[in-house]
Write a protein that holds these residues in place. Structure first.
Motif, short mmCIF file in Angstrom:
data_model
loop_
_atom_site.label_atom_id
_atom_site.label_comp_id
_atom_site.label_asym_id
_atom_site.label_seq_id
_atom_site.Cartn_x
_atom_site.Cartn_y
_atom_site.Cartn_z
N ALA A 198 0.84 -1.20 0.00
CA ALA A 198 0.00 0.00 0.00
C ALA A 198 0.87 1.25 0.00
N PHE A 199 1.92 1.26 0.81
CA PHE A 199 2.83 2.41 0.83
C PHE A 199 3.49 2.61 -0.54
N GLU A 200 3.89 1.52 -1.17
CA GLU A 200 4.52 1.58 -2.49
C GLU A 200 3.54 2.11 -3.54
N ARG A 201 2.33 1.59 -3.52
CA ARG A 201 1.30 2.03 -4.46
C ARG A 201 0.97 3.51 -4.25
N ASP A 202 0.82 3.92 -2.99
CA ASP A 202 0.51 5.32 -2.68
C ASP A 202 1.64 6.25 -3.09
N LEU A 207 6.36 8.60 3.51
CA LEU A 207 6.03 7.21 3.15
C LEU A 207 7.27 6.33 3.14
N LYS A 208 8.41 6.88 2.74
CA LYS A 208 9.65 6.11 2.72
C LYS A 208 10.08 5.74 4.14
N ILE A 209 9.96 6.70 5.06
CA ILE A 209 10.31 6.43 6.46
C ILE A 209 9.37 5.38 7.05
N ALA A 210 8.07 5.54 6.78
CA ALA A 210 7.07 4.58 7.27
C ALA A 210 7.35 3.18 6.70
N SER A 211 7.67 3.13 5.43
CA SER A 211 7.96 1.86 4.77
C SER A 211 9.21 1.21 5.35
N SER A 212 10.22 2.00 5.62
CA SER A 212 11.45 1.46 6.22
C SER A 212 11.18 0.87 7.60
N THR A 213 10.37 1.55 8.39
CA THR A 213 10.02 1.05 9.72
C THR A 213 9.23 -0.25 9.62
N ALA A 231 -8.45 -4.61 6.55
CA ALA A 231 -8.50 -3.18 6.25
C ALA A 231 -8.38 -2.34 7.52
N ALA A 232 -9.10 -2.73 8.56
CA ALA A 232 -9.07 -1.96 9.81
C ALA A 232 -7.70 -2.03 10.47
N GLN A 233 -7.14 -3.23 10.57
CA GLN A 233 -5.84 -3.38 11.21
C GLN A 233 -4.73 -2.69 10.39
N ALA A 234 -4.79 -2.84 9.08
CA ALA A 234 -3.79 -2.19 8.23
C ALA A 234 -3.85 -0.68 8.37
N ALA A 235 -5.05 -0.12 8.43
CA ALA A 235 -5.20 1.34 8.57
C ALA A 235 -4.60 1.82 9.89
N ILE A 236 -4.82 1.08 10.96
CA ILE A 236 -4.24 1.47 12.25
C ILE A 236 -2.72 1.41 12.20
N HIS A 237 -2.19 0.31 11.67
CA HIS A 237 -0.73 0.17 11.57
C HIS A 237 -0.13 1.25 10.67
N MET A 238 -0.78 1.55 9.57
CA MET A 238 -0.28 2.57 8.65
C MET A 238 -0.24 3.94 9.35
N ARG A 239 -1.28 4.24 10.12
CA ARG A 239 -1.29 5.51 10.86
C ARG A 239 -0.12 5.55 11.85
N ARG A 240 0.13 4.44 12.53
CA ARG A 240 1.23 4.39 13.49
C ARG A 240 2.56 4.60 12.77
N TYR A 241 2.77 3.92 11.64
CA TYR A 241 4.02 4.07 10.89
C TYR A 241 4.20 5.49 10.37
N LEU A 242 3.11 6.18 10.10
CA LEU A 242 3.18 7.56 9.61
C LEU A 242 3.30 8.57 10.75
#
Length: 133
Positions: free
Chosen positions: A24-28, A46-52, A102-113
């Protein structure tokens, strides 16, 4: 030998979710670089979030090896993703429904961001479980 416990299931769940988050980070990133006038700050975030997330996936894989867990099959179904795995000699399966993914991924993505996720209840709070520490 012991069957999979809740920590084992959380590792398998993370093993399934993290590659989806990375995709998702790559696509975005591709969408933002093509459609924004000044994509650089967003792409950097997004790069920092993806690295983490990549480091977390590496740690999950290492912990799975340590605990004797191996996912040997994954299938995308209409209702979600089914994973079959071996945990210390026992075969087990996990089904993650699309809504949960979808719900879990959205929470994790927010945390990574670096966004605030304090309003989301933890698994233990949501199901009123006492966590083992």
């Amino acid at each position: 030998m012991h069957r999979a416990d809740s920590r084992d299931h959380m590792l398998v769940k993370s093993y399934i979710l993290l590659p989806l988050i990375l995709s998702a980070f790559e696509r975005d990133s591709a969408i933002m670089s093509a459609h924004l006038r000044t994509p650089a700050p967003y792409l950097e975030a997004l790069k920092i979030a993806s690295s983490t997330a990549t480091v977390d996936l590496r740690d999950v894989r290492q912990e799975m090896r340590t605990r004797g867990i191996k996912v040997y099959e994954q299938h995308r179904l209409k209702i979600g993703i089914e994973a079959k795995f071996i945990c210390r000699g026992y075969h087990d399966r996990m089904l993650l429904l699309n809504d949960i993914i979808a719900a879990q991924a959205a929470i994790h993505m927010r945390r990574y961001l670096g966004l605030d996720i304090s309003s989301y209840k933890s698994y233990e709070e949501q199901y009123q479980l006492k966590s083992k520490k």
